[in-house]
Write an enzyme that holds these catalytic residues in place. Structure first.
Site, short mmCIF file in Angstrom:
data_model
loop_
_atom_site.label_atom_id
_atom_site.label_comp_id
_atom_site.label_asym_id
_atom_site.label_seq_id
_atom_site.Cartn_x
_atom_site.Cartn_y
_atom_site.Cartn_z
N SER A 1 1.23 -5.09 3.39
CA SER A 1 2.70 -5.05 3.52
C SER A 1 3.35 -6.25 2.82
CB SER A 1 3.10 -5.02 5.00
OG SER A 1 2.48 -6.07 5.69
N GLU B 1 -0.36 0.82 16.43
CA GLU B 1 -1.09 1.98 15.89
C GLU B 1 -2.11 2.48 16.91
OE1 GLU B 1 -3.18 1.41 12.10
OE2 GLU B 1 -4.51 3.05 12.66
N HIS C 1 -2.26 -3.22 19.56
CA HIS C 1 -1.59 -2.92 18.30
C HIS C 1 -0.87 -1.57 18.43
CE1 HIS C 1 -0.95 -2.02 14.06
NE2 HIS C 1 -1.14 -3.31 13.83
N THR D 1 -6.87 2.17 11.41
CA THR D 1 -7.02 2.20 9.94
C THR D 1 -7.31 0.84 9.32
OG1 THR D 1 -4.62 1.99 9.76
CG2 THR D 1 -5.52 4.21 9.58
N CYS E 1 0.87 -1.18 0.00
CA CYS E 1 0.00 0.00 0.00
C CYS E 1 0.90 1.23 0.00
CB CYS E 1 -0.89 0.01 1.24
SG CYS E 1 0.06 0.23 2.75
N HIS F 1 2.98 2.61 11.39
CA HIS F 1 1.96 2.57 12.47
C HIS F 1 1.99 3.81 13.35
CE1 HIS F 1 1.37 -1.55 11.49
NE2 HIS F 1 2.47 -1.99 12.05
N SER G 1 0.39 -9.32 10.87
CA SER G 1 -0.13 -8.13 10.18
C SER G 1 -1.64 -8.05 10.40
CB SER G 1 0.19 -8.25 8.68
OG SER G 1 -0.75 -7.53 7.92
FE1 F3S Z 1 -1.20 1.34 4.29
FE2 F3S Z 1 -1.39 3.62 5.51
FE3 F3S Z 1 -3.54 2.36 4.75
S1 F3S Z 1 0.05 2.01 5.96
S2 F3S Z 1 -3.01 0.21 4.88
S3 F3S Z 1 -2.01 3.22 3.40
S4 F3S Z 1 -3.25 3.41 6.66
#
Ligand code: F3S
Length: 288
Positions: A257, A125, A123, A156, A13, A73, A213
Site C-alpha cells: 500500500s 481481514e 487484523h 493473504t 498492489c 481487507h 500494514s
Molecule cells: Fe494487495 Fe489484494 Fe494481495 S490487497 S496484497 S492484491 S490480497
C-alpha cells in the site's frame, strides 16, 4: 553516493490500486464518500484521501449521506446486511483475492469442516474471514484443539513459511481429514522473495510502508532475518542520513500500500546522501 536498488514489484498492489480508484470514482459519483475503517494502511495515502474529502468512519452511524467504501481487507457479512437495512450505498472494494479466501472459508464451513485461519487474530481481514466462515472458525495457534474435518486457509499477507509451519503443526493433531488452501497473495510472496534476493546484493535495507500494514511489517521481519541493518520507514523524512547515507549499496523494499512516489522520494534522498565517513551503525541501532 550510495547505490540504490529498489526491489520489484513496488508501488500499489492490484487490490490497493483498485480500492483507491473505486473510492475516488465514488467521490465523483456520490459527492461524499466514507471508508469503513482506514482504506489502506498507509499514512500518505490516507492523508491524500482525507484532503480529497474521503473520510474514514468506525461506525455506520457516522455515514449520513453519499456512499460507504468497503476496504480491500473486506468486512464481515453483517456489515453489508446492516448497510442494506439502513439504505447505505456500498462501494465494495474488497480485494478479489481476499474475497476468494472468504469464499473458500464459507464453502469449507458449509461442507462441515472446522475452519482454521493462519494469520493475525485482530487484523480486519482475518476478522472478516472468520465471520464469513461462521461459528466455530478459529485463528490458528499451536495449542488449538479441534476434531474431525479441518480446513486451513491463510490471511493473504502471511508468509508462506508461516502457513507451512501451521500445516506441519496441525499434522500432529491427528484429525480425520485436513484440507489446506494456500490463499497467500502472489503479490505478497513476490515482495517477500524479492527482499531475500536483494539482501544478498546490498549492505543495508530500507523497508517502506505503514507501521500498521501487515504485509510491510512482514517484509521488515524478513529483512531483519537476513541480519543486514534494517530500518522501517513511512517516508523520506524518517531517514537518519548520518547513519544511512554512508553504505555503498542500499536496498529499498515497499509494502503493497506504499505509493511508488514515496519509494522514489526515499531512493532520491538516499542517493543524494553520500558523506565522507564510513558507516557507524551498530547492529542494535538497525531496527529503528
Ligand atoms: Fe494487495 Fe489484494 Fe494481495 S490487497 S496484497 S492484491 S490480497
Amino acid at each position: 553516493m550510495p547505490r540504490v536498488i529498489v526491489a520489484k514489484p513496488t508501488g500499489f498492489c492490484f487490490g490497493v490500486e483498485r480500492a483507491v480508484t473505486l473510492a475516488r470514482e465514488g467521490l465523483k459519483r456520490f459527492g461524499k464518500v466514507y471508508t469503513f475503517g482506514q482504506l489502506v494502511h498507509n499514512p500518505q495515502v490516507l492523508d491524500e484521501l482525507s484532503r480529497a474529502g474521503i473520510k474514514a468512519v468506525r461506525k455506520l452511524d457516522e455515514v449520513r449521506d453519499g456512499a460507504l467504501v468497503i476496504r480491500a481487507h473486506g468486512c464481515p457479512p453483517e456489515v453489508f446486511k446492516e448497510c442494506e437495512k439502513r439504505g447505505i450505498e456500498v462501494i465494495d472494494a474488497t480485494c478479489p483475492y481476499v474475497r476468494r479466501v472468504q469464499e473458500v472459508a464459507r464453502r469449507l464451513a458449509a461442507e462441515g469442516y472446522q475452519v482454521v485461519v493462519v494469520g493475525e487474530r485482530n487484523h480486519p481481514e482475518v476478522r472478516a474471514i472468520l465471520a464469513a466462515a461462521g461459528e466455530g472458525a478459529r485463528v490458528f495457534s499451536p495449542r488449538i484443539k479441534l476434531a474431525g474435518k479441518v480446513g486451513i486457509v491463510a490471511q493473504t499477507t502471511v508468509g508462506r513459511e508461516r502457513l507451512k509451519e501451521a500445516v506441519a503443526n496441525s499434522l500432529n493433531f491427528r484429525y480425520n481429514e485436513i484440507r489446506v488452501f494456500d490463499t497467500v497473495c502472489a503479490e505478497v510472496v513476490a515482495r517477500q522473495e524479492a527482499v531475500l534476493r536483494m539482501a544478498k546484493r546490498v549492505d543495508a535495507i530500507v523497508v517502506v510502508g505503514g507501521k500498521n500494514s501487515a504485509n510491510t511489517r512482514r517484509l521488515a521481519e524478513i529483512a531483519r532475518s537476513t541480519r543486514k541493518p534494517v530500518v522501517h520507514l513511512t517516508g523520506a523524512s524518517g531517514l537518519n542520513l548520518r547513519r544511512w547515507g554512508r553504505f555503498k549499496v542500499i536496498g529499498i523494499v515497499a509494502g503493497a500500500s506504499t505509493p511508488a512516489r514515496v519509494v522514489e522520494e526515499i531512493a532520491r534522498t538516499v542517493r543524494n546522501s553520500g558523506c565522507d565517513k564510513q558507516p557507524s551503525l551498530r547492529r542494535s541501532d538497525s531496527n529503528e
